[in-house]
Design an enzyme around this catalytic site. Structure first.
Site, mmCIF file in Angstrom:
data_model
loop_
_atom_site.group_PDB
_atom_site.id
_atom_site.type_symbol
_atom_site.label_atom_id
_atom_site.label_comp_id
_atom_site.label_asym_id
_atom_site.label_seq_id
_atom_site.Cartn_x
_atom_site.Cartn_y
_atom_site.Cartn_z
ATOM 1 N N ASP A 75 0.301 -1.526 0.081
ATOM 2 C CA ASP A 75 0.312 0.180 0.010
ATOM 3 C C ASP A 75 1.147 0.940 0.006
ATOM 4 O O ASP A 75 1.692 1.361 -0.048
ATOM 5 C CB ASP A 75 -0.988 0.519 1.142
ATOM 6 C CG ASP A 75 -1.762 -0.367 1.047
ATOM 7 O OD1 ASP A 75 -2.558 -1.488 0.166
ATOM 8 O OD2 ASP A 75 -3.170 -0.638 2.342
ATOM 9 N N LYS A 103 -4.109 2.862 -3.393
ATOM 10 C CA LYS A 103 -5.845 3.275 -3.539
ATOM 11 C C LYS A 103 -5.455 4.658 -3.821
ATOM 12 O O LYS A 103 -4.707 5.166 -4.019
ATOM 13 C CB LYS A 103 -6.774 3.614 -2.164
ATOM 14 C CG LYS A 103 -6.709 2.133 -1.691
ATOM 15 C CD LYS A 103 -7.158 2.679 -0.046
ATOM 16 C CE LYS A 103 -7.438 1.362 1.035
ATOM 17 N NZ LYS A 103 -7.008 1.900 1.973
ATOM 18 N N MET A 145 -7.552 8.294 9.702
ATOM 19 C CA MET A 145 -8.518 9.424 8.414
ATOM 20 C C MET A 145 -8.871 10.582 8.269
ATOM 21 O O MET A 145 -10.110 10.763 7.856
ATOM 22 C CB MET A 145 -9.230 8.500 7.349
ATOM 23 C CG MET A 145 -7.923 6.848 7.377
ATOM 24 S SD MET A 145 -8.702 6.147 6.123
ATOM 25 C CE MET A 145 -9.443 4.669 6.913
#
Ligand code: SAH
Length: 472
Positions: A247, A269, A382
């Site tokens: 990631d 992502k 986040m």
């Protein structure tokens, strides 16, 4: 890298050692081990050199150095106690493009001789490039104790068996798996320790016919950034991987620890494209494992904390792919530790809750009423882009406007930033920040002013080398 390490074949090559004292003896001893054709030149030589000459192991020229002595040589070592002679030899050798080593004069050398751990055919060479010979020696001593003597036999017997393995197992990745399985096996090691070579060979043959393991996936949490926070298990599996899907959050220093020949694939992502990316990632994990590969799925922090690790595993279960999970240090643990904020403390917080600022569009809303209760710690992953929402939801539900808050950006890394303030300022605090940021809300944040210890600008990096950590 100031010096390029190579292992060179010196057998029967002509080498000149100028000098007849103890240092010359040490160099001669090493060169002889590798089968060099040695000439020693010195007006007088010590007894052990003379003995070696008497045994026809080397040639001695009982004379002072003369330029013609280096004519047909490949390598020269100047080990006299006279600087001018050493310098002259170095200059001459350089002109003729010969390899030259001048004892204790790194600036005159075109090659240096490392400290060696000799378990031939396994040889470990350590050099500090002439900067810290004592440190290099300490590392060597540590390696001497780490590498058992039977490793030499293990390497030798493997060399003899290589061809046979190649014949039976044609696929390279499966062959590697065979060797890994074999070397990790205690039975073989103990047979070799006892010197039972025939039994060891039989054991290797018996395992060769066994079915080779299928591919599998290791879902590994890589921690928040500092590579020394990786677990030993993570490192071990990263070193055995055929392919690593990682990631965006995984730091470059961590990727540097992956087996050098493994394929590295970023499956970060892409903003706004989560679902497609995730399903493709899941599919690739299954495909690579079905090809018999050792797949490492490397994620930031811990895979089971806002890491979608569970979703990936569900796909693997469905496809019947074997897997294992290696926990990692989650951002809340890593960042709070490196910012000096204990997540719980008997005087300040009796519980801690981890929430995410980013949820599925159709996901359940957070229970802000419960999250606003005093004397508890709230960690928001986040949350940077949702700071305004977080602030207003907590205030509306009764959390004190003076509750301390911290924003930890790039926690545990060498560019970590910690910004503290109070809840009523939360939406303003993260203005200039980019990259991974964790929000901590709660009374415990006050402790940071007392307990902060990680100051990357002022402190040298903590040592990452597992050998060096304990050297002092
Ligand atoms: N599975 C990860 C979390 C992934 S969600 C874990 O267990 O840590 C991504 C969020 O984690 C980021 O938006 C940020 O809030 C937090 N995060 C991860 N690494 C971080 C770091 N080094 N510093 C600060 N926050 C981090």
């Amino acid at each position: 890298m100031d010096y390029f390490p190579i292992f060179t074949k010196i057998k029967d090559r002509h080498c000149l050692v100028v000098g007849g004292g103890d240092i010359a003896v040490r160099k001669v001893h090493l060169l002889l081990k590798a089968g060099a054709a040695i000439t020693v030149c010195a007006p007088e030589v010590c007894e052990s050199l003379q003995q070696k000459a008497d045994n026809n192991q080397l040639t001695i020229i009982h004379d002072v150095f003369k330029d013609e002595f280096i004519e047909d040589k490949w390598l020269v070592i100047a080990a006299t106690n006279q600087r001018e002679i050493n310098e002259h030899i170095a200059k001459l050798a350089e002109q003729k493009q010969l390899l030259v080593n001048v004892v204790d004069e790194p600036s005159l050398c075109t090659f240096i001789m490392p400290s060696i751990v000799d378990r031939s055919p396994i040889v470990v060479a350590i050099s500090s490039g002439g900067k810290a010979p004592v440190l290099a020696r300490l590392i060597r001593e540590r390696l001497e104790t780490l590498l058992p003597m039977h490793i030499a036999r293990l390497a030798k017997i493997s060399g003899e068996f290589r061809h046979r393995v190649k014949q039976v197992i044609t696929k390279e990745s499966l062959r590697r798996r065979y060797w890994e399985k074999l070397f990790g096996n205690g039975t073989l090691a103990s047979l070799l320790q006892k010197g039972q070579m025939q039994k060891a060979q039989d054991f290797m043959e018996a395992n060769l016919t066994e079915e080779i393991a299928q591919g599998e996936v290791a879902l590994i949490g890589a921690g928040p950034g500092d590579p020394s926070l990786l677990t030993l298990r993570a490192l071990q599996l990263m070193q055995q991987a055929d392919i690593v899907l990682y990631d965006r959050l995984v730091s470059k220093e961590i990727l540097d620890l992956v087996r050098r020949d493994a394929d590295l694939m970023s499956v970060g992502k892409a903003a706004g494209n989560h679902e497609v990316e995730q399903s493709r990632t899941n599919q690739m994990l299954v495909e690579f494992a079905q090809q018999g590969k050792k797949v490492v799925r490397l994620k930031g922090g811990d895979s089971f904390i806002f890491g979608r690790g569970g979703e990936e595993l569900e796909e693997l279960v469905e496809a019947g792919v074997a897997f294992q999970v290696v926990p990692g240090i989650t951002a809340a643990s890593g960042c709070s530790a490196y910012a000096g904020i204990p997540l719980t403390h008997r005087d300040y917080a009796q519980s801690v809750t981890f929430v995410t600022g980013h949820r599925k569009a159709d996901g359940q809303p957070l229970n802000w009423k419960a999250l606003a209760i005093p004397n508890q710690t709230l960690v928001v992953y986040m949350g940077l882009l949702r700071a305004t929402d977080i602030q207003s939801n907590l205030l509306i539900n009764g959390r004190d406007a003076n509750t301390p808050v911290a924003l930890i950006n790039k926690g545990t890394r060498h560019d970590q930033q910690v910004i503290t303030g109070c809840l009523s300022e939360l939406s303003q605090l993260g203005g200039g920040l980019e990259g991974a940021t964790l929000i901590i809300v709660g009374e415990v944040v006050e402790l940071a002013s007392k307990l902060a210890w990680f100051e990357p600008d002022n402190n040298p990096k903590p040592s990452r080398d597992p050998f060096l950590v304990n050297l002092s």
